[in-house]
Motif scaffolding. Structure first.
Motif, PDB file in Angstrom:
ATOM      1  N   GLY A  26      39.637  41.130  44.846  1.00 19.94           N
ATOM      2  CA  GLY A  26      38.981  42.163  44.045  1.00 19.94           C
ATOM      3  C   GLY A  26      37.541  42.311  44.493  1.00 19.94           C
ATOM      4  O   GLY A  26      37.042  41.530  45.306  1.00 19.94           O
ATOM      5  N   ILE A  29      32.640  46.071  40.892  1.00 19.94           N
ATOM      6  CA  ILE A  29      32.532  47.514  40.821  1.00 19.94           C
ATOM      7  C   ILE A  29      31.435  47.970  39.867  1.00 19.94           C
ATOM      8  O   ILE A  29      30.925  49.086  39.982  1.00 19.94           O
ATOM      9  CB  ILE A  29      33.892  48.130  40.410  1.00 19.94           C
ATOM     10  CG1 ILE A  29      33.908  49.631  40.668  1.00 19.94           C
ATOM     11  CG2 ILE A  29      34.229  47.826  38.966  1.00 19.94           C
ATOM     12  CD1 ILE A  29      35.271  50.274  40.473  1.00 19.94           C
ATOM     13  N   THR A  30      31.056  47.101  38.914  1.00 19.53           N
ATOM     14  CA  THR A  30      30.003  47.470  37.976  1.00 19.53           C
ATOM     15  C   THR A  30      29.233  46.235  37.550  1.00 19.53           C
ATOM     16  O   THR A  30      29.786  45.136  37.446  1.00 19.53           O
ATOM     17  CB  THR A  30      30.578  48.194  36.738  1.00 19.53           C
ATOM     18  OG1 THR A  30      29.505  48.625  35.899  1.00 19.53           O
ATOM     19  CG2 THR A  30      31.505  47.296  35.941  1.00 19.53           C
ATOM     20  N   GLY A  38      32.175  43.941  36.112  1.00 17.39           N
ATOM     21  CA  GLY A  38      33.552  44.390  36.221  1.00 17.39           C
ATOM     22  C   GLY A  38      34.046  44.217  37.639  1.00 17.39           C
ATOM     23  O   GLY A  38      33.407  44.687  38.581  1.00 17.39           O
ATOM     24  N   ALA A  40      37.092  45.038  40.174  1.00 12.36           N
ATOM     25  CA  ALA A  40      38.251  45.893  40.370  1.00 12.36           C
ATOM     26  C   ALA A  40      39.291  45.184  41.218  1.00 12.36           C
ATOM     27  O   ALA A  40      38.962  44.460  42.166  1.00 12.36           O
ATOM     28  CB  ALA A  40      37.824  47.197  41.051  1.00 12.36           C
ATOM     29  N   ILE A  86      40.508  46.578  35.992  1.00 16.39           N
ATOM     30  CA  ILE A  86      39.169  46.005  36.069  1.00 16.39           C
ATOM     31  C   ILE A  86      39.118  44.814  35.113  1.00 16.39           C
ATOM     32  O   ILE A  86      39.497  44.924  33.946  1.00 16.39           O
ATOM     33  CB  ILE A  86      38.070  47.014  35.706  1.00 16.39           C
ATOM     34  CG1 ILE A  86      38.013  48.142  36.729  1.00 16.39           C
ATOM     35  CG2 ILE A  86      36.714  46.327  35.634  1.00 16.39           C
ATOM     36  CD1 ILE A  86      36.925  49.171  36.462  1.00 16.39           C
ATOM     37  N   MET A  88      36.662  42.529  33.148  1.00 15.81           N
ATOM     38  CA  MET A  88      35.280  42.583  32.695  1.00 15.81           C
ATOM     39  C   MET A  88      34.888  41.278  32.029  1.00 15.81           C
ATOM     40  O   MET A  88      35.666  40.668  31.296  1.00 15.81           O
ATOM     41  CB  MET A  88      35.071  43.765  31.755  1.00 15.81           C
ATOM     42  CG  MET A  88      35.409  45.094  32.404  1.00 15.81           C
ATOM     43  SD  MET A  88      34.666  46.517  31.576  1.00 15.81           S
ATOM     44  CE  MET A  88      32.938  46.271  31.991  1.00 15.81           C
ATOM     45  N   PHE A 200      39.420  54.240  39.097  1.00 18.01           N
ATOM     46  CA  PHE A 200      38.234  53.427  38.838  1.00 18.01           C
ATOM     47  C   PHE A 200      37.067  54.280  38.352  1.00 18.01           C
ATOM     48  O   PHE A 200      36.276  53.836  37.515  1.00 18.01           O
ATOM     49  CB  PHE A 200      37.871  52.628  40.086  1.00 18.01           C
ATOM     50  CG  PHE A 200      38.925  51.636  40.448  1.00 18.01           C
ATOM     51  CD1 PHE A 200      39.108  50.494  39.683  1.00 18.01           C
ATOM     52  CD2 PHE A 200      39.777  51.866  41.520  1.00 18.01           C
ATOM     53  CE1 PHE A 200      40.109  49.581  39.998  1.00 18.01           C
ATOM     54  CE2 PHE A 200      40.774  50.956  41.833  1.00 18.01           C
ATOM     55  CZ  PHE A 200      40.945  49.809  41.065  1.00 18.01           C
TER      56      PHE A 200
END
Length: 239
Positions: A26, A29-30, A38, A40, A86, A88, A200
């Motif tokens: 993974g 992504i955030t 997060g 992904a 995702i 988190m 996403f």
């Protein structure tokens, strides 16, 4: 920019994802101001852990940092239809900055013939961040996915698929499946199935806090494996 330079950039934000059933890949992504992260990945990588409330381990090999996420420590945003998810969680002492990889626009796609790459932790070398390369064969609008002239090995599921435009790295999707050619009855080399970034972008909209993530996660139900990708596109096995 050379592919090796792009790979170095991608590696900073990539994780090996380990569950009691296997492993995948993974990428970050955030990263919100509140410290909410997060990662992904492909839904099938964390499907069993999500459904059975099992722990998920994230290994950030760039900093040699391991994070163990039990159910109270994380929320999972699933999209089984597109084999996307995702995970988190709170950043804690994870050493990453906010200058994350750039997602390709959700309303654009690469034309056939463009060169792309993907990376992850294949089962045949599970501790090595590995590079793969190929060309876009076609874009499947109905599936929101690419068919790619290249291979996908178990353990690389969920790994970022990326390209370079004007020395900028763009993530265009994640590795979801490998489709072998069985037209003649035997298994011949096939194509890689890459889920494009649209799911996403949809995940990211309006997620500003862990509580919002929790709300979205609680209303999403786990799905069966048959819903994740088209029947003609079997998932890439985990390690």
């Amino acid at each position: 920019m050379e592919w090796s330079q792009a790979l170095d950039e991608v590696r900073k934000f990539t994780f090996k994802i380990i569950t009691p059933q296997g492993s995948g890949t993974g990428f970050l992504i955030t990263l919100r101001e509140q410290g909410v992260c997060g990662v992904a990945t492909a839904y099938h990588v964390i499907e069993h852990a999500f459904s059975w409330e099992e722990p998920i381990k994230l290994l950030h090999t760039f900093t040699n940092r391991t994070i163990l996420l039990r159910v109270p420590d994380r929320y999972i945003l699933p999209n089984p239809t597109n084999d996307a998810a995702i995970v988190m969680f709170m950043k804690g002492d994870l050493d990453v900055d906010g200058n994350l990889l750039t997602l390709a626009p959700e309303d654009k796609y690469l034309r056939p013939g463009n060169e792309i790459a993907w990376a992850g932790y294949p089962a045949i070398a599970p501790d090595e961040f590995s590079f793969f390369n190929g060309h876009v064969s076609c874009y499947l609008n109905s599936a929101n996915a690419y068919l790619v002239d290249g291979v996908a090995i178990n353990g690389v599921s969920g790994g970022p698929t990326f390209t370079m435009i004007d020395s900028q790295v763009y993530v265009i999707g994640i590795v979801s499946a490998y489709i072998p050619n069985r037209i003649t009855g035997e298994s011949l080399p096939g194509v890689c199935f890459v889920t494009a970034v649209k799911p996403f972008h949809e995940f990211m909209k309006d997620i500003a806090s862990l509580e919002q993530a929790k709300t979205k996660a609680e209303i999403a139900e786990p799905s069966t494996a048959s819903d994740m990708v088209p029947a003609t596109a079997p998932r890439v096995p985990r390690a």
